[in-house]
Design an enzyme around this catalytic site. Structure first.
Site, mmCIF file in Angstrom:
data_model
loop_
_atom_site.group_PDB
_atom_site.id
_atom_site.type_symbol
_atom_site.label_atom_id
_atom_site.label_comp_id
_atom_site.label_asym_id
_atom_site.label_seq_id
_atom_site.Cartn_x
_atom_site.Cartn_y
_atom_site.Cartn_z
ATOM 1 N N ASP A 27 0.834 -1.204 0.000
ATOM 2 C CA ASP A 27 0.000 0.000 0.000
ATOM 3 C C ASP A 27 0.874 1.262 0.000
ATOM 4 O OD1 ASP A 27 -2.343 1.416 0.000
ATOM 5 O OD2 ASP A 27 -2.746 1.171 2.137
ATOM 6 N N HIS A 44 2.607 3.388 -9.037
ATOM 7 C CA HIS A 44 2.514 1.945 -9.285
ATOM 8 C C HIS A 44 3.770 1.445 -10.002
ATOM 9 C CE1 HIS A 44 -1.426 1.968 -7.679
ATOM 10 N NE2 HIS A 44 -2.022 2.556 -8.702
ATOM 11 N N LEU A 138 11.678 -20.289 -5.104
ATOM 12 C CA LEU A 138 10.729 -19.360 -4.471
ATOM 13 C C LEU A 138 9.403 -19.456 -5.223
ATOM 14 C CD1 LEU A 138 10.012 -16.818 -2.660
ATOM 15 C CD2 LEU A 138 10.835 -15.417 -4.561
#
Ligand code: FPP
Length: 256
Positions: A27, A44, A138
């Site tokens: 956020d 973003h 991962l």
């Protein structure tokens, strides 16, 4: 180690206990951009760099699973221009990052209501997941058009369908029977939830899976998240006592 976390001892500045699975609510992109008098899409794009930094951090420190909240079910309500810019960013990010992710043995998956996305984006997501499916260093779960309530509802619907098909007895449905129908059923639940951007809430992310996660909130805006900030989060996590509803170990409790 009782909570399944792994010891990490090769870097002096790294925390001693590494979570197996980190989930992140990324956020603060909009505010980061506003502080620079730029459009939200600028934030973003900067957020994408922080994603790369975080993936590299997880690879370096042996975190097995990273789950990112990239686009919530509710984010569709944002202005069309911002949603469009985010979709464009996801497409470009996939094209740009997938080779590197694959080279680093990262398995990439997209979780959420994928049917809500354009054909082009769905094709790219599917191709990326397929190409990296065999990687095991991962697992990177990217939650898009995802909501925790949606997840629980889709699990209940699929369990009901299985019951109607005679594959399971509805009377036996309990937590253990429902769990495999939920997203992320094939990886350990998150040990640590990080939320950047100053808010202290879960915002409909992984409601079921976060039941026993340690929560870490920071005022740092997502684009500013770097290795030092991640070290803070993991240092804090390493100091938590995880009891999973049990009482403390009597020996440890007496000593403290
Ligand atoms: C929340 O910040 C962030 C989002 C809704 C988008 C997250 C997307 C990225 C980090 C881009 C890259 C991601 C991938 C997986 C390539 P906000 O816009 O709500 O910020 P604000 O609270 O300051 O307004």
């Amino acid at each position: 180690m009782t909570d399944g976390s792994t010891e990490f001892d090769s870097a002096t500045t790294a925390p001693a206990i590494i979570p197996r699975h980190i989930a992140i609510v990324m956020d603060g992109n909009g505010r980061w951009a506003r502080r620079r008098a730029q459009p939200r899409s600028f934030g973003h794009r900067a957020g994408q760099k922080a994603v790369r930094t975080t993936v590299e951090y997880c690879l370096r420190h042996g975190v097995g699973v990273l789950t990112l909240f990239a686009f919530s079910s509710e984010n569709w309500k944002r202005p069309d221009a911002e949603v469009g810019a985010l979709m464009e960013l996801f497409l470009k990010a996939l094209d740009k990052e997938i080779d590197e992710l694959h080279k680093n043995e990262v398995r990439v998956r997209f979780l959420g209501q994928l049917s809500a996305f354009s054909e082009a984006l769905r094709t790219r997501m599917h191709a990326a997941a397929l190409r990296t499916a065999g990687n095991a260093r991962l697992t990177l779960n990217v939650c898009v058009s995802y909501g925790g309530r949606w997840d629980i509802a889709q699990a209940a619907r699929r369990a009901a369908e299985a019951a109607v098909a005679g594959e399971l007895d509805a009377a036996t449905i309990d937590e253990a029977v429902l769990a495999p129908f939920l997203c992320l059923a094939d990886v350990p639940p998150p040990d640590l939830l990080i939320r950047t951007g100053g808010e202290r809430r879960i915002s409909n992310f992984l409601l079921w899976q976060l039941a026993y996660a340690e929560l870490y909130f920071t005022d740092t805006l997502w684009p500013d998240m770097d290795a030092a900030q991640l070290d803070h989060a993991l240092d804090d996590y390493a100091r938590r006592e995880r009891r999973f509803g049990c009482v403390p170990d009597p020996v440890t409790a007496r000593a403290s």
